[in-house]
Design an enzyme around this catalytic site. Structure first.
Site, mmCIF file in Angstrom:
data_model
loop_
_atom_site.group_PDB
_atom_site.id
_atom_site.type_symbol
_atom_site.label_atom_id
_atom_site.label_comp_id
_atom_site.label_asym_id
_atom_site.label_seq_id
_atom_site.Cartn_x
_atom_site.Cartn_y
_atom_site.Cartn_z
ATOM 1 N N GLU A 75 -3.130 -0.906 -2.447
ATOM 2 C CA GLU A 75 -3.774 -2.611 -2.277
ATOM 3 C C GLU A 75 -4.461 -2.440 -3.384
ATOM 4 O O GLU A 75 -4.529 -1.501 -4.544
ATOM 5 C CB GLU A 75 -4.869 -1.427 -1.694
ATOM 6 C CG GLU A 75 -4.398 -0.518 -0.134
ATOM 7 C CD GLU A 75 -4.800 -0.104 1.168
ATOM 8 O OE1 GLU A 75 -4.593 -0.150 2.352
ATOM 9 O OE2 GLU A 75 -5.391 1.153 0.326
ATOM 10 N N CYS A 97 -10.077 -4.417 -8.008
ATOM 11 C CA CYS A 97 -10.047 -2.962 -8.230
ATOM 12 C C CYS A 97 -8.627 -2.466 -7.930
ATOM 13 O O CYS A 97 -7.567 -3.141 -6.516
ATOM 14 C CB CYS A 97 -10.673 -2.273 -7.024
ATOM 15 S SG CYS A 97 -10.272 -0.252 -7.545
ATOM 16 N N CYS A 99 0.595 8.299 -6.375
ATOM 17 C CA CYS A 99 0.158 9.158 -7.511
ATOM 18 C C CYS A 99 0.938 10.459 -7.762
ATOM 19 O O CYS A 99 0.852 10.838 -6.719
ATOM 20 C CB CYS A 99 -2.026 9.602 -7.815
ATOM 21 S SG CYS A 99 -2.149 9.767 -9.324
ATOM 22 N N CYS A 126 -5.733 14.796 -7.082
ATOM 23 C CA CYS A 126 -7.119 15.584 -7.547
ATOM 24 C C CYS A 126 -7.419 15.669 -6.000
ATOM 25 O O CYS A 126 -7.420 14.766 -4.745
ATOM 26 C CB CYS A 126 -8.133 13.931 -7.633
ATOM 27 S SG CYS A 126 -7.461 13.968 -10.254
ATOM 28 N N CYS A 169 -8.519 13.304 -3.476
ATOM 29 C CA CYS A 169 -8.604 12.045 -3.601
ATOM 30 C C CYS A 169 -7.632 11.364 -2.791
ATOM 31 O O CYS A 169 -6.847 11.762 -2.092
ATOM 32 C CB CYS A 169 -8.323 11.332 -4.972
ATOM 33 S SG CYS A 169 -7.308 9.970 -4.827
ATOM 34 N N CYS A 179 -13.785 3.807 -3.337
ATOM 35 C CA CYS A 179 -12.837 4.698 -4.385
ATOM 36 C C CYS A 179 -12.775 6.080 -3.144
ATOM 37 O O CYS A 179 -13.012 6.587 -2.230
ATOM 38 C CB CYS A 179 -14.330 5.154 -5.403
ATOM 39 S SG CYS A 179 -14.747 3.982 -6.062
#
Ligand code: SAH
Ligand code: SF4
Length: 391
Positions: free
Chosen positions: A114, A127, A134, A138, A141, A368
């Site tokens: 995205e 962004c 990933c 975390c 996230c 975010c």
């Protein structure tokens, strides 16, 4: 000794690219040069041809070799035979009520990432994602819950910038000067999916292309790379990219940071801060942004704010407070507005700018930490997420 005189005979290919046409998007100037020499462009002419092709691709946004009117027809045909100018495919585009645009982008292999465009007063920020998913986990996230991971190529990273410019209609008119002021897409943040410093070379090459003055020409201070704290690559970022740095800090003790940002177990707060102290000197750059996600009852106390002030001592810093953006199954809640304001006040009284980030594009899950490929099916269970959060 003189270099042998070579002729610019592009009809006699020398090193043909293997495996079909090569996409020029994402090649560094050196790689583009090699590619052109590989199809027969003489060493003598290579520099000029690189400049010409570069400007067509990155300044004018041209995708068709036939439109490269300052190149001979035969050469254009050669280029078309061996190369393509291709961007990743935009599968869908959603526009939020606040004007934020989220692009779902399909890359080779059918993977999806995205890219989010955030319009603001007097500027517009893109962004950009650097990986599919990933490898880090975390616990707050959404991207970190995605199992599937691959690094994006430099072309797929630059491609996100180019497809956004396509959508915004922002390639210059013929004859216009290369003027980066007043652009809709004026800034880039490497804060999409992925850890950019685990894909260092591709991110670096892509940003060098974006910064190149004869193309998209965004200055290095208009690019911010956000890292969770991959310490060895921080100094390389300063030396080889020179952009601004943001760091996902999020906690003031190793105990809490180990849980929120598990890479902290590898490079703890003290080690990270040492690397950050060197960063501005190495790049002659501005303040480092400390990103701090506000999680109810986890990292948002007055004592945390005061510890943060102590930790930042000696580092030119600003703090970006990010109200936690929720996602399905998330094991945390957003701190209250009063708590966030109280936290910000302590930082401000200590002299740190500490803006509270307004969530953008929440209605389209573009804020975010909400990014995750819609088609990604191998989701972690709630139990797994909770376990990794140490709950
Ligand atoms: N991997 C890099 C860049 C991508 S994340 C990094 O971690 O820095 C961009 C920012 O969004 C990071 O500061 C990240 O910690 C933050 N973030 C992640 N999930 C979030 C969430 N659910 N709510 C608010 N911010 C989040
Ligand atoms: Fe990866 Fe950054 Fe999300 Fe952590 S916050 S899981 S490093 S994308």
């Amino acid at each position: 000794m003189h270099a042998p005189v070579t002729q610019d005979v592009h009809t006699i290919p020398r090193r043909l690219p293997e495996g079909g046409p090569v996409n020029l998007v994402g090649l560094t100037r050196d790689a583009l040069r090699d590619a052109l020499v590989g199809i027969g462009v003489s060493e003598k002419q290579a520099k000029m041809r690189v400049n010409q092709v570069w400007q067509w691709v990155y300044h004018w946004g041209v995708r068709d070799f036939d439109a490269m009117t300052n190149l001979a027809k035969g050469f254009r045909a050669d280029l078309a035979e061996h190369f393509t100018i291709e961007l990743p495919e935009v599968v869908s585009r959603q526009v939020s009520s606040d004007g934020t645009r989220k692009y779902l982008v399909r890359i080779a292999g059918g993977h999806e990432v995205e890219t989010v465009y955030i319009p603001e007063e007097g500027r517009g920020t893109l962004c950009v994602s650097s990986q599919v998913g990933c490898t880090l986990t975390c616990s707050f996230c959404h991207t970190g819950t995605q199992r599937l991971v691959r690094n994006l190529t430099a072309g797929e990273i630059v491609g996100q910038v180019m497809l956004a410019r396509d959508d915004l209609g922002e390639w210059p008119e013929r004859g216009a000067a290369n003027d980066p002021t007043g652009r809709l897409l004026s800034n880039i943040v490497l804060m999409g999916m992925g850890e950019p410093l685990y894909n260092f070379e591709n991110v670096r090459d892509a940003m060098r292309i974006v910064m190149d003055g004869e193309g998209i020409a965004l200055g290095r201070r208009r690019i911010t790379l956000s890292t969770s704290g991959v310490v060895p690559e921080i100094v390389r970022t300063a030396e080889e990219i020179g952009c601004l740095l943001a760091v996902s800090f999020h906690a003031t003790t190793d105990e809490v940071r180990d849980r929120l940002v598990p890479i902290n177990k590898r490079w703890n707060i003290a080690t990270l801060l040492d690397a950050l102290r060197e960063y501005p000197k190495a790049t002659n750059s501005e303040r480092i942004t400390f990103e701090y996600v506000m999680l109810d009852g986890v990292n948002d106390s007055d004592a945390d704010a005061r510890r943060l002030v102590e930790l930042l001592d000696g580092i030119p810093a600003k703090v970006n407070l990010i109200p936690f953006n929720e996602w399905p199954g998330a094991p945390y809640r957003r701190s209250s507005n009063n708590r966030i304001r109280a936290f910000a006040t302590i930082l401000m009284q200590a002299g740190y700018a500490s803006p509270i980030r307004t969530p953008r594009g929440e209605d389209i899950m573009a804020a975010c930490g909400q990014l995750k490929s819609a088609t990604e099916r191998a989701r972690k269970s709630r139990a797994q997420i909770a376990a990794e959060a140490g709950l």
